[in-house]
Design an enzyme around this catalytic site. Structure first.
Site, PDB file in Angstrom:
ATOM      1  N   SER A 102      -9.249  13.614  34.330  1.00  0.00           N
ATOM      2  CA  SER A 102      -8.807  15.196  34.300  1.00  0.00           C
ATOM      3  C   SER A 102      -9.056  15.355  32.886  1.00  0.00           C
ATOM      4  CB  SER A 102      -6.879  14.399  34.307  1.00  0.00           C
ATOM      5  OG  SER A 102      -6.503  15.757  34.128  1.00  0.00           O
ATOM      6  N   LYS A 114     -11.830  16.782  36.986  1.00  0.00           N
ATOM      7  CA  LYS A 114     -10.890  18.150  37.157  1.00  0.00           C
ATOM      8  C   LYS A 114     -10.890  18.872  35.627  1.00  0.00           C
ATOM      9  CE  LYS A 114      -5.794  16.640  37.388  1.00  0.00           C
ATOM     10  NZ  LYS A 114      -5.016  16.152  37.757  1.00  0.00           N
ATOM     11  N   LYS A 117      -7.842  21.102  34.262  1.00  0.00           N
ATOM     12  CA  LYS A 117      -6.185  21.923  33.372  1.00  0.00           C
ATOM     13  C   LYS A 117      -7.162  23.457  33.475  1.00  0.00           C
ATOM     14  CE  LYS A 117      -3.875  18.121  34.089  1.00  0.00           C
ATOM     15  NZ  LYS A 117      -2.739  17.959  35.499  1.00  0.00           N
ATOM     16  N   ASP A 124      -6.368  21.748  37.982  1.00  0.00           N
ATOM     17  CA  ASP A 124      -5.138  22.148  38.541  1.00  0.00           C
ATOM     18  C   ASP A 124      -4.716  23.319  37.128  1.00  0.00           C
ATOM     19  OD1 ASP A 124      -2.241  20.749  38.960  1.00  0.00           O
ATOM     20  OD2 ASP A 124      -2.789  19.284  37.051  1.00  0.00           O
ATOM     21  N   GLU A 172      -5.238  22.481  41.989  1.00  0.00           N
ATOM     22  CA  GLU A 172      -3.882  21.384  42.413  1.00  0.00           C
ATOM     23  C   GLU A 172      -2.966  22.434  41.940  1.00  0.00           C
ATOM     24  OE1 GLU A 172      -5.181  18.069  40.201  1.00  0.00           O
ATOM     25  OE2 GLU A 172      -2.760  17.361  40.364  1.00  0.00           O
ATOM     26  N   ASP A 228       0.934  18.895  44.274  1.00  0.00           N
ATOM     27  CA  ASP A 228       1.115  17.936  43.502  1.00  0.00           C
ATOM     28  C   ASP A 228       2.858  17.785  42.646  1.00  0.00           C
ATOM     29  OD1 ASP A 228       2.004  16.088  40.891  1.00  0.00           O
ATOM     30  OD2 ASP A 228       0.062  16.709  40.009  1.00  0.00           O
ATOM     31  N   LYS A 258       1.687  11.148  43.425  1.00  0.00           N
ATOM     32  CA  LYS A 258       2.459  10.043  42.542  1.00  0.00           C
ATOM     33  C   LYS A 258       3.378   8.677  42.736  1.00  0.00           C
ATOM     34  CE  LYS A 258       0.837  13.350  39.036  1.00  0.00           C
ATOM     35  NZ  LYS A 258       0.784  14.266  38.080  1.00  0.00           N
ATOM     36  N   GLY A 273      -2.131  11.378  38.238  1.00  0.00           N
ATOM     37  CA  GLY A 273      -1.991  10.233  36.911  1.00  0.00           C
ATOM     38  C   GLY A 273      -0.524  10.358  36.257  1.00  0.00           C
TER      39      GLY A 273
HETATM   40  O1  LIG Z   1      -3.182  10.337  33.896  1.00  0.00           O
HETATM   41  C1  LIG Z   1      -4.042  10.881  33.625  1.00  0.00           C
HETATM   42  O2  LIG Z   1      -5.455  10.721  33.114  1.00  0.00           O
HETATM   43  C2  LIG Z   1      -3.627  12.989  34.454  1.00  0.00           C
HETATM   44  C3  LIG Z   1      -2.813  13.084  33.644  1.00  0.00           C
HETATM   45  C4  LIG Z   1      -2.351  14.600  34.035  1.00  0.00           C
HETATM   46  O3  LIG Z   1      -3.322  15.200  35.148  1.00  0.00           O
HETATM   47  C5  LIG Z   1      -0.831  14.887  34.490  1.00  0.00           C
HETATM   48  C6  LIG Z   1      -0.059  14.093  33.156  1.00  0.00           C
HETATM   49  C7  LIG Z   1       1.082  14.482  33.341  1.00  0.00           C
HETATM   50  C8  LIG Z   1       2.006  15.820  33.853  1.00  0.00           C
HETATM   51  C9  LIG Z   1       1.380  15.627  35.117  1.00  0.00           C
HETATM   52  C10 LIG Z   1      -0.315  15.981  35.575  1.00  0.00           C
HETATM   53  C11 LIG Z   1      -0.797  16.079  36.376  1.00  0.00           C
HETATM   54  O4  LIG Z   1      -1.641  16.002  37.087  1.00  0.00           O
HETATM   55  O5  LIG Z   1      -1.026  17.160  36.465  1.00  0.00           O
HETATM   56 MG   LIG Z   2      -1.545  17.800  38.828  1.00  0.00          MG
END
Ligand SMILES: O=C(O)CCC(=O)c1ccccc1C(=O)O
Ligand SMILES: [Mg+2]
Length: 367
Positions: free
Chosen positions: A136, A162, A164, A189, A214, A239, A263, A291
């Protein structure tokens, strides 16, 4: 199973690199570790995945401590536990607070597997020997910086990228990525950064051949997502909106998503995670493991759950060295050619590094 003692430890760890999403930036992580010690002398470990501010969901590190200390630990100590599958119902007395429940339930699952002499993956019914790993990529201050990061991750072997996104950091950066890496497995995401009012804008993402987008819309929505999915070619993955197997069923039936991010913390533990796996398998909906910037204990739980058969897409389960200078487990989680091996040893299959944990501990309570 007979529980002798429970230890809560709060630790603080610096992330190697700050992680920015549409909701904020994380520089470090405050983590509650749960150790459940059986009369057998064996210890099961869990990790609460909440962050300090209630910006991903309503929970925080402090609410997790409060809910475990004042409600969940007394509930757990009150009645004998025959099997960890009983805890989800047992904890229903407390509404919500799923990260807190999952941390405690996860430790009991690890203890259970160790007492049975099986791996956690096996105890859950997992079938895979290795799992595919994605990464990510947070929001950066420049597109070039992001492109060079992606290049590095591809060299390391990650199976999907992925990124953001948020308004103003979406179409142009995806265009930039596709120009340089036309074929890579890519997804985005949004962490709830858009509304249905952005429908025409979001349709522009269809041209990038994304595996999925996402959580584009609100954290508490599955209705508008169904409307958006009906006018997008790109599959939507939920998510934040999925807190239970029932949520997953409803979202699938409404057509709000075609893929589910799971998760363990967000859904209240491993027992509910298994149910979500089963519902998604039944409907032909791929699942993957999200994650929360976990330390080693939470990461080990993520690896075990990803061994279930419904997890057919790479997860946000990068190896320890992606996040930490030194993790809290031995050995650390390692990736080879984009895969992590599911450990075969008892329980989570990684040893908590007690000396390292001691160094990082800021609070302890023994029950
Ligand atoms: O743990 C990772 O590598 C991904 C972390 C990540 O995308 C995330 C981290 C904190 C809060 C939300 C998210 C998410 O997936 O939206
Ligand atoms: Mg997410």
């Amino acid at each position: 199973m007979e529980i002798d003692k429970i230890i809560l430890r709060q630790i603080k760890m610096d992330l190697l690199h700050p992680f920015t999403t549409s909701i904020g930036t994380e520089y470090d992580k405050d983590i509650i570790l749960v150790e459940v010690i059986g009369k057998s002398g064996l210890s099961g470990w869990g990790e609460s995945v909440s962050i300090v501010e209630p910006i991903y969901n309503e929970e925080t590190v402090q609410t997790n401590w409060h809910i475990m200390n004042d409600f969940l630990i007394p509930l757990l100590m009150k009645e004998p536990v025959r099997h960890p599958d009983e805890l989800y119902e047992h904890f229903k007395y407390v509404r919500g607070n799923f990260n807190a429940k999952a941390a405690l339930e996860g430790a009991v699952w690890d203890l259970y597997a160790k007492e049975q002499g099986t791996s956690l993956a096996q105890a859950l019914g997992g079938t895979k020997e290795k799992i595919e790993v994605g990464v990510s990529v947070g929001i950066q201050d420049s597109e070039q910086k992001m492109l060079r990061q992606i290049e590095g991750y591809l060299e390391e072997g990650y199976k999907r990228i992925k990124v953001k996104i948020k308004p103003g950091w979406d179409v142009s950066i995806l265009k930039g990525i596709r120009k340089e890496f036309p074929e890579i497995p890519l997804m985005a995401d949004a962490n709830c950064a858009y509304t249905l009012g952005d429908l025409e804008h979001l349709r522009r993402l269809d041209e990038f051949g994304l595996m999925m987008i996402e959580q584009p819309l609100a954290h508490d929505d599955i209705i508008d997502h169904a409307e958006l999915q009906a006018s997008l070619e790109t599959p939507i993955c939920l998510d934040e909106s999925i807190h239970s197997a029932e949520d997953a069923r409803k979202a699938i039936e409404l057509g709000s998503c075609k893929i589910v991010n799971l998760k363990i913390g967000r859904v209240g533990g491993l027992t509910e995670s298994k149910k979500i796996n089963d519902i998604c398998v039944k409907h032909g909906i791929p699942v993957w493991c999200g994650g929360m910037l976990e330390a080693g204990i939470g990461r080990a739980h993520n690896i075990a759950v990803t061994s279930l058969s419904g997890f057919t897409l790479p997860g946000d389960t990068a190896p320890s060295s992606h996040y930490w200078k030194q993790d809290i487990i031995l050995p650390e989680v390692d990736m080879e050619e984009g895969y992590i091996s599911v450990p075969k040893g008892p329980g989570i299959g990684f040893e908590p590094d007690l000396a390292r944990i001691e160094e990082l501990t800021v609070a302890t309570r023994i029950y």
